[in-house]
Design a protein around this motif. Structure first.
Motif, PDB file in Angstrom:
ATOM      1  N   LYS A  24      10.942  67.719 -46.157  1.00 49.98           N
ATOM      2  CA  LYS A  24      11.250  66.530 -45.481  1.00 49.98           C
ATOM      3  C   LYS A  24       9.966  65.975 -44.575  1.00 49.98           C
ATOM      4  O   LYS A  24       9.055  66.921 -44.236  1.00 49.98           O
ATOM      5  CB  LYS A  24      12.337  67.017 -44.096  1.00 49.98           C
ATOM      6  CG  LYS A  24      13.683  67.352 -45.096  1.00 49.98           C
ATOM      7  CD  LYS A  24      14.753  67.289 -44.118  1.00 49.98           C
ATOM      8  CE  LYS A  24      16.054  67.616 -45.036  1.00 49.98           C
ATOM      9  NZ  LYS A  24      17.263  67.084 -44.618  1.00 49.98           N
ATOM     10  N   SER A  25      10.083  64.612 -44.257  1.00 52.54           N
ATOM     11  CA  SER A  25       8.901  64.191 -43.721  1.00 52.54           C
ATOM     12  C   SER A  25       8.613  64.820 -42.127  1.00 52.54           C
ATOM     13  O   SER A  25       7.265  65.162 -41.842  1.00 52.54           O
ATOM     14  CB  SER A  25       9.231  62.746 -43.401  1.00 52.54           C
ATOM     15  OG  SER A  25       9.258  61.949 -44.556  1.00 52.54           O
ATOM     16  N   GLN A  26       9.560  65.326 -41.554  1.00 59.74           N
ATOM     17  CA  GLN A  26       9.359  65.651 -40.197  1.00 59.74           C
ATOM     18  C   GLN A  26       8.766  67.122 -40.280  1.00 59.74           C
ATOM     19  O   GLN A  26       7.874  67.546 -39.636  1.00 59.74           O
ATOM     20  CB  GLN A  26      10.315  65.836 -39.371  1.00 59.74           C
ATOM     21  CG  GLN A  26      10.229  66.442 -37.971  1.00 59.74           C
ATOM     22  CD  GLN A  26       9.388  65.426 -37.186  1.00 59.74           C
ATOM     23  OE1 GLN A  26       9.569  64.231 -37.168  1.00 59.74           O
ATOM     24  NE2 GLN A  26       8.316  66.039 -36.618  1.00 59.74           N
ATOM     25  N   ASP A  58       8.175  57.439 -39.175  1.00 60.98           N
ATOM     26  CA  ASP A  58       9.153  56.398 -38.474  1.00 60.98           C
ATOM     27  C   ASP A  58      10.519  57.226 -38.486  1.00 60.98           C
ATOM     28  O   ASP A  58      10.742  58.184 -39.319  1.00 60.98           O
ATOM     29  CB  ASP A  58       9.437  55.322 -39.567  1.00 60.98           C
ATOM     30  CG  ASP A  58      10.261  54.140 -39.168  1.00 60.98           C
ATOM     31  OD1 ASP A  58      11.438  54.086 -39.901  1.00 60.98           O
ATOM     32  OD2 ASP A  58      10.122  53.512 -38.197  1.00 60.98           O
ATOM     33  N   ALA A  59      11.212  57.116 -37.570  1.00 65.12           N
ATOM     34  CA  ALA A  59      12.611  57.720 -37.339  1.00 65.12           C
ATOM     35  C   ALA A  59      13.584  57.748 -38.338  1.00 65.12           C
ATOM     36  O   ALA A  59      14.146  58.984 -38.676  1.00 65.12           O
ATOM     37  CB  ALA A  59      13.137  57.218 -35.857  1.00 65.12           C
ATOM     38  N   ASP A  60      13.626  56.595 -38.858  1.00 64.29           N
ATOM     39  CA  ASP A  60      14.520  56.556 -40.145  1.00 64.29           C
ATOM     40  C   ASP A  60      14.030  57.422 -41.364  1.00 64.29           C
ATOM     41  O   ASP A  60      14.962  57.704 -42.175  1.00 64.29           O
ATOM     42  CB  ASP A  60      14.696  54.910 -40.404  1.00 64.29           C
ATOM     43  CG  ASP A  60      15.263  54.196 -39.332  1.00 64.29           C
ATOM     44  OD1 ASP A  60      15.831  54.747 -38.482  1.00 64.29           O
ATOM     45  OD2 ASP A  60      14.992  52.938 -39.323  1.00 64.29           O
ATOM     46  N   ASN A  61      12.763  57.654 -41.290  1.00 67.58           N
ATOM     47  CA  ASN A  61      12.171  58.385 -42.464  1.00 67.58           C
ATOM     48  C   ASN A  61      12.064  59.831 -42.305  1.00 67.58           C
ATOM     49  O   ASN A  61      11.798  60.755 -43.363  1.00 67.58           O
ATOM     50  CB  ASN A  61      11.069  57.776 -43.245  1.00 67.58           C
ATOM     51  CG  ASN A  61      11.102  56.224 -43.210  1.00 67.58           C
ATOM     52  OD1 ASN A  61      12.316  55.910 -43.824  1.00 67.58           O
ATOM     53  ND2 ASN A  61      10.023  55.582 -43.058  1.00 67.58           N
ATOM     54  N   SER A  62      12.279  60.387 -41.009  1.00 68.93           N
ATOM     55  CA  SER A  62      12.203  61.916 -40.850  1.00 68.93           C
ATOM     56  C   SER A  62      12.772  62.961 -41.516  1.00 68.93           C
ATOM     57  O   SER A  62      12.437  63.685 -41.795  1.00 68.93           O
ATOM     58  CB  SER A  62      12.324  62.041 -39.155  1.00 68.93           C
ATOM     59  OG  SER A  62      13.595  61.973 -38.757  1.00 68.93           O
ATOM     60  N   THR A  63      14.064  62.373 -41.845  1.00 65.05           N
ATOM     61  CA  THR A  63      14.821  63.420 -42.693  1.00 65.05           C
ATOM     62  C   THR A  63      14.705  63.125 -44.258  1.00 65.05           C
ATOM     63  O   THR A  63      15.581  63.813 -44.979  1.00 65.05           O
ATOM     64  CB  THR A  63      16.456  63.194 -42.316  1.00 65.05           C
ATOM     65  OG1 THR A  63      16.855  61.819 -42.273  1.00 65.05           O
ATOM     66  CG2 THR A  63      16.801  63.549 -40.714  1.00 65.05           C
ATOM     67  N   GLU A  64      14.119  62.235 -44.708  1.00 69.50           N
ATOM     68  CA  GLU A  64      13.777  61.934 -45.996  1.00 69.50           C
ATOM     69  C   GLU A  64      12.637  62.622 -46.374  1.00 69.50           C
ATOM     70  O   GLU A  64      11.810  63.316 -45.817  1.00 69.50           O
ATOM     71  CB  GLU A  64      13.510  60.331 -46.419  1.00 69.50           C
ATOM     72  CG  GLU A  64      14.609  59.713 -45.984  1.00 69.50           C
ATOM     73  CD  GLU A  64      15.973  59.622 -46.529  1.00 69.50           C
ATOM     74  OE1 GLU A  64      15.811  59.737 -47.719  1.00 69.50           O
ATOM     75  OE2 GLU A  64      17.125  59.336 -46.185  1.00 69.50           O
TER      76      GLU A  64
END
Length: 152
Positions: A24-26, A58-64
């Motif tokens: 995950k990105s985060q 980006d917050a929208d991508n943190s779980t991707e």
């Protein structure tokens, strides 16, 4: 069987670390922050050598999965994003690779351009645009590109 491909992240005094983007990105950003000794609270991201920001912060991508935004076996430069407080100006992008101008001059220039607000129109430009709209350009003299004569 899928092949795990690593990415190379450059930072600091021309240092380089390998990371596995198949997470995950985060989590990847947390690993980068720790391994590259970045301060807590800084917004980090990666930019490829062409100046394309990965946007994994980006917050929208943190779980991707970061592998959706990053290409394996590719080199990236670690950047810090400084968000605009007013929202009227663009975010600032700072490379965390020292002397980036020497290593990647085009990338340094691109990051600088992305961090600058759009150029304001000068008074002279406004006067020219106004005259152009009114059709009164006859008093404005310009040199012809083919010869040095004055166009009336």
């Amino acid at each position: 069987m899928s092949t795990q491909l690593f990415i190379s992240v450059r930072y600091g005094e021309n240092r380089q670390e390998l990371f596995n983007p198949h997470c995950k990105s985060q989590l990847l950003l947390d690993c980068i922050r720790e391994k590259c000794h970045c301060r807590e609270g800084e917004i980090l991201d990666l930019v490829d050598e062409n100046g394309n920001v990965a946007m994994i912060s980006d917050a929208d991508n943190s779980t991707e999965y970061a592998s959706q935004f990053l290409e394996g076996r590719k080199n990236y430069v670690l950047i810090r994003i400084i968000k605009s407080l007013s929202g009227k100006e663009p975010n600032r992008y700072e490379a965390l690779l020292q002397n980036i101008e020497r290593h990647h001059p085009d990338l340094a220039e691109r990051l600088e351009r992305m961090s600058k607000p759009a150029q304001l129109t000068t008074a002279k430009d406004k006067k020219f645009q106004s005259a152009k709209k009114r059709g009164t350009l006859s008093h404005i003299k310009a040199k012809s590109p083919k010869r040095n004569s004055v166009v009336k």
